[in-house]
Design a protein around this motif. Structure first.
Motif: not given
Lengths: 112, 108
Positions: B95-108
């Motif tokens: 039934k399409l359940i999601f995780g909390q998500g992971t925030t990715l930050q890519v620094k120059p």
């Protein structure tokens, strides 16, 4: 253009005043679903629908109702909103549950 | 109950490096896992889908793996760029359940 349209985008309402958030898709998808998103909790499923007249509870259905009278529309009804329903809501649709889901723009609801 | 879990801590990496995000599932066996990207205030956007009988799937700089023994999927972004900064969500079918998500930050 293939899309999922939610309305309204923003809503501030008072406790106990019934409201409906509409969701419409133009892709003839069978599967539709509602989620709420709160900081740190991710997307939590409220209700989903496998097809017309077929709906089922997700993980957080309390305080919400849905209906699926026609394939394209899947409204979310809050009969008596409370402040703990303040959240960002997303509607999604897909041809089947195993396939790519398309999301609406979101509805930011505040209940005071 | 069925659960999808992701590391909720933000991942910070340097531009050009490979980002690796983890998704674990418990109490069920999804036939498919999906990965989405979400930018602030916007709806998630589909990136990749992998079936349980596929070990690995690639799309441009993205690679996803599915390990049914570990009950885990890994999501890799190679040669990461600042424009890859976003929250990445893993979802399991049924039934399409999601995780909390992971925030990715890519620094120059």
């Amino acid at each position: 253009e293939a899309q999922v349209t939610q309305n309204p985008r923003y809503l501030i309402t008072v406790t106990g005043k019934k409201l409906t958030v509409t969701c419409s898709q133009n892709m003839n998808h069978e599967y539709m679903s509602w989620y709420r998103q709160d900081p740190g909790l991710g997307l939590r499923q409220i209700y989903y629908s496998m097809n017309v007249e077929v709906t089922d509870k997700g993980d957080v259905p309390e305080g919400y109702k849905v209906s699926r009278k026609e394939k394209r529309n899947f409204p979310l009804i809050l009969e008596s909103p409370s402040p703990n329903q303040t959240s960002l809501y997303f509607c999604a649709s897909s041809p089947r549950t195993a396939m790519e889901a398309f999301f609406g723009q979101g509805t930011r609801l505040t209940v005071v | 109950s069925q659960k999808i879990e992701q590391n909720s801590e933000a991942l910070n990496i340097q531009e050009g490096k490979t980002a690796t995000l983890t998704c674990n599932y418990t109490n069920y066996s999804p036939a498919y896992l999906q990965w989405y990207r979400q930018d602030p205030g916007r709806g998630p956007v589909f990136l990749l889908l992998i079936r349980e009988n596929e070990k690995e799937k690639r799309k441009e700089r993205l690679k996803v793996t599915f390990d049914t023994t570990l009950k885990q999927s890994l999501f890799h972004i190679t040669a990461s760029q600042p424009a890859d900064s976003a929250t990445y969500l893993c979802a399991g079918t049924g039934k399409l359940i999601f995780g909390q998500g992971t925030t990715l930050q890519v620094k120059p």
